[in-house]
Design a protein around this motif. Structure first.
Motif: not given
Length: 760
Positions: A209-236
């Motif tokens: 519940s205390d993980d976070i996410s972020s957004l960014i537009a890139f490469q001219g034609d898409r957006i990317g979403l990154m989030w932390s996952d402390q339950s799975d111990d990964r960044i996606f």
């Protein structure tokens, strides 16, 4: 859209509140500039949260969303870099003091999404829900005009973070984490109209519940979403093509994971990009526990979707709240984070690396914002935009104790005065390539190491790579540019072969501190004790090293190694290990008896003690033998040996023989034990004793090892004087060997012992 009553109230507030100016020019502090106070009404961290941006570059100026203490609201502020003065435009953003925001400048309009801060997102009513503000910019008047119909609601939640981006079709997107779900919402027909929030369709498992996410537009034609996952111990990371349906997302990518599934993910994520490259960059924080573990990690996504990473800082550097800005013009990444300088003073540190080949120097980095009056600096923030020679670099931070804003900047223009921030490696031999990071390097004409000219390549105005020349010696690196020279504050080390002249102490346990004296220690990379690597050492001078004896060290020479060679001590260092007592002889005796202790780890023994008294005299014969004298005041019990590594206690008792004199007895009214007669004896002897009252009596004979030989009496006896004979035989009737024996009387709580000698 907000209900009409809220829009009307906001409009009235906007018209009625007076404009307020920030203080005069910024106050220069230790490093950077102190700005104005934001007071105590707003959140004490107004430059937070981790993935959000508060600054943007527009029309030749830096602008920011900052709290105005006088008007009691967030307002658009403008920075004059010449005087380092922030001044408010008076244009209101959000007057809710418990909100955080994310600013996006798209080249024509300014968007700010503002949310009530909550460590764990929760449902909210319309007054507390997240709002989107839009402002149109008038270039001729340098003014921002609130967009008609704004603010509008983008969700009905509070959240820890809320990040905004805009894709190539003009659609706006926001993201946050709620109950472990990565949430998304987006505009539909226009900026004012928003759909219903939805969970990221390709999220496989719930995060915390205390993980976070972020957004960014890139490469001219898409957006990317990154989030932390402390339950799975990964960044996606997940990608959405701008021409696809809102719910059509590509499968989640693993941007960062640990080989052993350890805590590589923490809720710190900050994204950046430059459209010219199409690559996505991020800086994240881990939850790994060991000092040598990565704490800040730089992530890079290539245009083919592959991810690579580089360590920015280790856990020993103790960084937090990392923030990233990048430039395609100089091909550079700047990472800013908070860490401790000295004592409890928190400052903002900076590290710089090349985007193509990111190598961040070890250590905390360069102090970028530092003030003795503001000792709790945290939450650095900047812009989502790609930086260049016009924008330079600007970082804003805040102090939750002093409630001041502070900032600092880097001039990336062609006319910038040169400055060196870091060089790596800091120790190297001739022929090694050194990366020098700074600013104002454009048109550099020479580089030298300790005065010796070097060949070099100017990668950009902020990066030079130079080769350590033959003949270079330890000293400063200097760069000459058309705008003048610049020299490193620290020496570059050219190592020479080391030598060891002495060390002290010569014996010590693991964990003890040892000083090594000699020459050529600058640049030492390794210290060993008997071949065992020491994990902790400090080169305090070219002639001295302070080192901690490592666990598992063995007796042997101390060796030091640097790039130019290694050296070994002429004498061995002796490792003091915890002592162990295997046995002692004799096991019975009176004060003054000489006792030999047998065991191991006796080297460096500092004390020997019998139960009840410390031995005043002892000799360490060898690592396995100690001789000592039973002290007056000893009692029956274990024997102990202590050295710097610990204390050993015997597994069996030493039996202390108490000497009793007949003159001390109040015969016939006291207890008493006489010396046996005759003594020495052959083949038998008589033992006399007295009792003041009838009681149970036990008289026992022991050998010097403390083993029972014979029970002579074990029955009640009347008061008076008594005698018992011993014929030199054990319980089985067998004759015992010549030697010393101890006889003991126990009666009515009285205990006395004497020694006797049997001759054959």
């Amino acid at each position: 859209m907000l209900p009409s009553r809220i829009v009307s109230a906001l409009a009235v507030a906007l018209l009625s509140l007076p404009l307020a100016s920030a203080p005069a020019e910024g106050v220069e502090v230790d490093v950077g500039y102190q700005d104005f106070s934001y007071g105590s009404v707003v959140l004490d961290t107004p430059t937070a949260e981790k993935p959000e941006s508060k600054l943007w570059w527009n029309d030749g100026f830096w602008w920011g969303s900052m709290w105005n203490e006088v008007s009691g609201r967030y307002e658009i502020h403008k920075l004059d870099l010449g005087t380092h003065q922030w001044s408010t435009t008076g244009v209101a953003i959000d007057d809710r003091p418990d909100t955080a925001g994310d600013a996006l400048w798209d080249g024509q309009s300014l968007y700010v999404v503002s949310h009530e801060f909550d460590k764990e997102a929760s449902p909210a009513d319309s007054a507390s829900a997240a709002r989107l503000y839009r402002y149109d910019y008038q270039e001729l008047t340098d003014t921002y005009t609130p967009g008609a119909g704004f603010p509008v609601l983008v969700n009905m939640s509070t959240s820890e973070t809320l990040v905004l981006t805009k894709d190539s079709t003009g659609q706006l997107w926001v993201t946050w984490v709620q109950d472990g779900d990565v949430m998304i919402n987006r505009s539909t027909t226009d900026d004012r109209t928003w759909g219903a929030p939805f969970v990221l369709p390709v999220q496989v498992d719930r995060a915390r519940s205390d993980d976070i996410s972020s957004l960014i537009a890139f490469q001219g034609d898409r957006i990317g979403l990154m989030w932390s996952d402390q339950s799975d111990d990964r960044i996606f990371f997940a990608v959405h093509q701008d021409d696809q349906a809102d719910l059509a997302w590509q499968a989640q990518e693993t941007a960062l994971e640990h080989p052993q599934n350890e805590s590589i993910a923490d809720d710190h994520v900050n994204l950046a990009t430059c459209d010219a490259t199409g690559r996505v960059f991020a800086v994240t924080k881990t939850g790994l526990p060991n000092p040598e573990d990565p704490e800040l990690v730089f992530l890079k996504r290539e245009t083919n979707g592959s991810w690579t990473n580089a360590v920015v800082a280790t856990d020993a550097d103790d960084h937090t709240r990392p923030m990233l800005v990048v430039s395609s013009e100089t091909n550079t990444a700047w990472v800013f984070a908070s860490s401790t300088l000295t004592g409890n003073q928190e400052v903002i540190f900076m590290k710089v690396a090349n985007l193509d080949d990111p190598v961040f120097p070890p250590g905390k980095g360069t102090s970028f914002i530092q003030s003795e009056d503001d000792e709790d600096l945290n939450n650095p923030t900047s812009t989502k935009q790609c930086l260049d020679g016009a924008t330079g670099v600007l970082v804003l931070t805040s102090d939750k104790d002093s409630h001041n804003y502070l900032h600092n900047s880097i001039d990336l223009s062609p006319t910038a005065s040169p400055v060196i921030y870091s060089f790596y490696p800091a120790v190297a031999l001739a022929g090694t390539e050194i990366r020098i990071m700074g600013a104002g390097f454009a048109g550099a004409t020479s580089v030298s190491f300790g005065g010796t000219p070097a060949s070099f390549t100017e990668f950009s105005a902020v990066e030079i790579r130079a080769t350590v020349p033959l003949g270079a010696t330890t000293g400063k690196i200097s760069i000459m540019t058309p705008r003048g020279p610049v020299t490193t504050s620290d020496d570059f080390i050219v190592p020479v072969p080391p030598s060891i002249t002495s060390f002290s102490p010569e014996t010590a346990p693991a964990g003890a501190s040892v000083q090594i004296d000699g020459t050529g220690f600058m640049g030492v990379t390794e210290v060993t004790f008997g071949g065992v690597l020491a994990g902790a050492f400090t080169v305090t001078a070219d002639s001295a090293i302070a080192v901690t004896v490592p666990s598992g060290a063995v007796n042997g020479p101390i060796e030091v190694t640097n790039l130019a060679g290694n050296a070994a001590s002429d004498t061995d260092f002796t490792v003091i290990v915890p002592p162990a007592i295997l046995t002692f002889v004799p096991a019975i005796g009176e004060a003054g008896t000489v006792v030999a202790l047998l065991g191991s780890g006796f080297t460096g023994a500092t004390s020997v003690a019998f139960t009840g008294a410390e031995a005043l005299v002892f000799t360490v014969v060898s690592d396995t033998t100690i001789t000592t004298v039973v002290p007056t005041g000893a009692t029956t019990g274990p024997v102990s040996v202590t050295n710097a590594a610990g204390t050993a206690v015997s597994g069996s008792d030493f039996i202390y023989v108490q000497t009793v004199s007949a003159n001390d007895l109040s015969a016939p009214f006291g207890y008493g034990l006489d010396q046996n007669l005759p003594n020495p004896f052959r083949p038998h002897t008589e033992i006399r004793y007295q009792l003041p009252r009838a009681t149970h009596v036990r008289i026992t004979v022991y050998n010097v090892q403390g083993r029972r030989v014979r029970e002579l009496v074990d029955e009640p006896r009347p008061s008076g004087r008594h005698a018992v004979r011993w014929d030199g035989r054990d319980e089985s009737g067998s004759r015992v060997a010549s030697g010393s024996y101890v006889y003991e009387l126990r009666a009515g709580g009285f205990v006395a012992r004497r020694t006797m000698t049997l001759l054959r």
